[in-house]
Every structure is written in C-alpha cells, then in structure tokens.
Scaffold this motif. Structure first.
Motif, PDB file in Angstrom:
ATOM      1  N   GLU A  43      64.805  23.680  23.650  1.00  0.00           N
ATOM      2  CA  GLU A  43      63.654  23.267  24.452  1.00  0.00           C
ATOM      3  C   GLU A  43      62.332  23.390  23.702  1.00  0.00           C
ATOM      4  N   GLY A  44      62.345  23.910  22.498  1.00  0.00           N
ATOM      5  CA  GLY A  44      61.127  24.000  21.687  1.00  0.00           C
ATOM      6  C   GLY A  44      60.229  25.171  22.047  1.00  0.00           C
ATOM      7  N   LEU A  45      58.941  25.009  21.799  1.00  0.00           N
ATOM      8  CA  LEU A  45      57.965  26.075  21.982  1.00  0.00           C
ATOM      9  C   LEU A  45      57.279  25.957  23.337  1.00  0.00           C
ATOM     10  N   TRP A  46      57.088  27.073  24.010  1.00  0.00           N
ATOM     11  CA  TRP A  46      56.414  27.145  25.304  1.00  0.00           C
ATOM     12  C   TRP A  46      55.361  28.230  25.240  1.00  0.00           C
ATOM     13  N   ARG A  47      54.384  28.168  26.165  1.00  0.00           N
ATOM     14  CA  ARG A  47      53.489  29.309  26.331  1.00  0.00           C
ATOM     15  C   ARG A  47      53.642  29.840  27.735  1.00  0.00           C
ATOM     16  N   LEU A  48      53.651  31.164  27.821  1.00  0.00           N
ATOM     17  CA  LEU A  48      53.942  31.865  29.057  1.00  0.00           C
ATOM     18  C   LEU A  48      52.773  32.786  29.379  1.00  0.00           C
ATOM     19  N   SER A  49      52.232  32.679  30.586  1.00  0.00           N
ATOM     20  CA  SER A  49      51.114  33.519  30.995  1.00  0.00           C
ATOM     21  C   SER A  49      51.560  34.974  31.103  1.00  0.00           C
ATOM     22  N   VAL A  50      50.784  35.903  30.553  1.00  0.00           N
ATOM     23  CA  VAL A  50      51.135  37.313  30.659  1.00  0.00           C
ATOM     24  C   VAL A  50      50.882  37.835  32.073  1.00  0.00           C
ATOM     25  N   HIS A  51      50.161  37.079  32.882  1.00  0.00           N
ATOM     26  CA  HIS A  51      49.873  37.488  34.253  1.00  0.00           C
ATOM     27  C   HIS A  51      50.826  36.856  35.255  1.00  0.00           C
ATOM     28  N   ARG A  52      51.665  35.913  34.784  1.00  0.00           N
ATOM     29  CA  ARG A  52      52.608  35.194  35.629  1.00  0.00           C
ATOM     30  C   ARG A  52      51.917  34.427  36.754  1.00  0.00           C
ATOM     31  N   ASP A  53      50.642  34.111  36.585  1.00  0.00           N
ATOM     32  CA  ASP A  53      49.921  33.382  37.618  1.00  0.00           C
ATOM     33  C   ASP A  53      49.898  31.883  37.356  1.00  0.00           C
ATOM     34  N   THR A  54      50.487  31.457  36.256  1.00  0.00           N
ATOM     35  CA  THR A  54      50.497  30.053  35.871  1.00  0.00           C
ATOM     36  C   THR A  54      51.897  29.701  35.397  1.00  0.00           C
ATOM     37  N   GLU A  55      52.348  28.508  35.707  1.00  0.00           N
ATOM     38  CA  GLU A  55      53.654  28.047  35.236  1.00  0.00           C
ATOM     39  C   GLU A  55      53.681  28.032  33.706  1.00  0.00           C
ATOM     40  N   ALA A  56      54.852  28.284  33.138  1.00  0.00           N
ATOM     41  CA  ALA A  56      55.023  28.157  31.692  1.00  0.00           C
ATOM     42  C   ALA A  56      54.732  26.722  31.291  1.00  0.00           C
ATOM     43  N   GLN A  57      54.160  26.548  30.107  1.00  0.00           N
ATOM     44  CA  GLN A  57      53.772  25.222  29.643  1.00  0.00           C
ATOM     45  C   GLN A  57      54.451  24.897  28.313  1.00  0.00           C
ATOM     46  N   ALA A  58      54.997  23.700  28.213  1.00  0.00           N
ATOM     47  CA  ALA A  58      55.614  23.264  26.965  1.00  0.00           C
ATOM     48  C   ALA A  58      54.521  22.954  25.945  1.00  0.00           C
ATOM     49  N   VAL A  59      54.778  23.315  24.694  1.00  0.00           N
ATOM     50  CA  VAL A  59      53.884  22.984  23.585  1.00  0.00           C
ATOM     51  C   VAL A  59      54.622  21.939  22.754  1.00  0.00           C
ATOM     52  N   PRO A  60      54.007  20.773  22.502  1.00  0.00           N
ATOM     53  CA  PRO A  60      54.730  19.672  21.853  1.00  0.00           C
ATOM     54  C   PRO A  60      54.956  19.884  20.355  1.00  0.00           C
ATOM     55  N   LEU A  61      55.967  20.680  20.015  1.00  0.00           N
ATOM     56  CA  LEU A  61      56.349  20.859  18.614  1.00  0.00           C
ATOM     57  C   LEU A  61      57.657  20.133  18.364  1.00  0.00           C
ATOM     58  N   PRO A  62      57.790  19.492  17.208  1.00  0.00           N
ATOM     59  CA  PRO A  62      59.027  18.760  16.930  1.00  0.00           C
ATOM     60  C   PRO A  62      60.226  19.681  16.749  1.00  0.00           C
ATOM     61  N   ASN A  63      60.014  20.895  16.283  1.00  0.00           N
ATOM     62  CA  ASN A  63      61.090  21.867  16.079  1.00  0.00           C
ATOM     63  C   ASN A  63      60.627  23.215  16.621  1.00  0.00           C
ATOM     64  N   PRO A  64      61.535  23.991  17.215  1.00  0.00           N
ATOM     65  CA  PRO A  64      61.108  25.310  17.671  1.00  0.00           C
ATOM     66  C   PRO A  64      60.713  26.175  16.481  1.00  0.00           C
ATOM     67  N   SER A  65      59.713  26.999  16.667  1.00  0.00           N
ATOM     68  CA  SER A  65      59.240  27.868  15.609  1.00  0.00           C
ATOM     69  C   SER A  65      59.410  29.312  16.043  1.00  0.00           C
ATOM     70  N   ARG A  66      59.801  30.158  15.118  1.00  0.00           N
ATOM     71  CA  ARG A  66      59.976  31.568  15.454  1.00  0.00           C
ATOM     72  C   ARG A  66      58.669  32.339  15.339  1.00  0.00           C
ATOM     73  N   PHE A  67      57.719  31.820  14.585  1.00  0.00           N
ATOM     74  CA  PHE A  67      56.444  32.505  14.406  1.00  0.00           C
ATOM     75  C   PHE A  67      55.305  31.498  14.465  1.00  0.00           C
ATOM     76  N   VAL A  68      54.302  31.783  15.272  1.00  0.00           N
ATOM     77  CA  VAL A  68      53.134  30.919  15.380  1.00  0.00           C
ATOM     78  C   VAL A  68      51.874  31.781  15.376  1.00  0.00           C
ATOM     79  N   ASN A  69      50.773  31.181  14.954  1.00  0.00           N
ATOM     80  CA  ASN A  69      49.464  31.818  15.017  1.00  0.00           C
ATOM     81  C   ASN A  69      48.457  30.803  15.494  1.00  0.00           C
ATOM     82  N   GLU A  70      47.711  31.170  16.515  1.00  0.00           N
ATOM     83  CA  GLU A  70      46.646  30.324  17.013  1.00  0.00           C
ATOM     84  C   GLU A  70      45.400  30.586  16.174  1.00  0.00           C
TER      85      GLU A  70
END
Length: 187
Positions: free
Chosen positions: A128-155
């Motif tokens: 399913e690739g990369l997603w972002r998940l709210s640490v407060h659980r107040d927002t639905e998880a959101q997909a991040v459009p990456l062509p391949n899942p990544s094990r490490f990311v930096n914003e």
C-alpha cells in the motif's frame, strides 16, 4: 586527556553482555533511545547522551520492539513492534509510562519517520506504500503518493519536501514535493 576522543577514535558508550541495537539520539542529543535484551526480553531503553544511566522504558514480553524514532520535540518516541506477521506502531514518553498503540489490526506498518511538526508519523505499508498517521488519532490516515514504499523518510525543515530512498535495490535518494508533483532523484 583520558576522556578526550581524537577524530576517528571509537569508544563504546552503550554496552552490555547482551544485544544492544538501534541507537537513536534525541533531537537535542541529551538522550539515547535503543533496543536491548539485557533484561531478558527485547525492550526499549533510554540513557543519557553519554550512555550513562540506562533505564528500561518498555516491558514487552513476546512482541519485539525496534527502530525507536524520537519526535522532533523529543517528547515522544515511536516504536515499531512486531508480533508474528503484524507490525504496529506504539508511542511512548521518554519519561516512561504505558505505550499507546497508534495502529490497529487492520492498519499496520513500519515506522518510517516523523513530520517536522511532530503531528504525523510516516508509515510504510508494503504493497500500500507510504501513509501518514496522526499521533492524536483525530484525523484519518492519509496516503502519500510514493511509487515504492520507503522504510526511512525525512521531511524537509520547511515541510515542502519528503526525502526518501525508494527501496533495497534503488540506492538513490529521492525528493517528493508534498504540495503535489512527481518525485525526482537527487544527484
């Protein structure tokens, strides 16, 4: 002098007769989170930045924690916890307390990194690739459009880009504009 290190000289700062792995400095470098089985089972420990005063932070007995990731403010540690085929993400204070599970049985994955504001954890979910998940659980998880899942990311510090490596076979570093656009390899 005795405590001065020269460039290129190594010295153990965390050591035991058991396995100690995955060390991560807090953002201000005053503490180190690491995984150790020095108490019998693998758990997350925290020590002072020089390796002194190690303290067991979690009490997992069976599930295996790994990859402790400090939040940008240093007030939380995300822990990847594997049990069987599931990999969940727990959140814990570096001061201790009970871990809080961020993922659910139908939404698991590997911790890949934090957003710069500490509000989101990036989660790599195999097919399913990369997603972002709210640490407060107040927002639905959101997909991040990456062509391949990544094990490490930096914003990036301005929140404009996500830097990542695409996978085990692709050793390039990539940059994805978070406002939209195509990922591009960096030279």
């Amino acid at each position: 002098t005795g405590d001065t290190l020269r460039v290129g000289e190594a010295r153990a700062i965390i050591a035991s007769t058991r396995s100690d792995a995955s060390p991560r400095f807090s953002p201000d470098a005053s503490r180190i989170a690491f995984v150790s089985d020095r108490s019998g089972a693998a758990n997350v420990w925290v020590a002072d930045g020089d390796g002194s005063n190690p303290r067991k932070l979690t009490s997992y007995d069976g599930p295996v924690p790994s990859n402790p990731l400090w939040s940008p403010g240093g007030d939380h540690i995300a822990i990847q916890v594997s049990a069987g085929s599931e990999t969940n993400i727990d959140l814990i204070s570096p001061g201790g307390g009970a871990p809080r599970r961020l993922t659910s049985p139908d939404f698991t994955g590997r911790a890949a990194g934090w957003s710069r504001d500490g509000e989101w954890i990036y989660l790599s979910r195999r097919a399913e690739g990369l997603w972002r998940l709210s640490v407060h659980r107040d927002t639905e998880a959101q997909a991040v459009p990456l062509p391949n899942p990544s094990r490490f990311v930096n914003e990036s510090s301005d929140g404009a880009f996500l830097f990542y490596s695409a996978g085990r076979r692709d050793v390039r570093l990539w940059r994805l504009p978070l406002a939209g656009g195509e990922p591009e390899p960096l030279p």
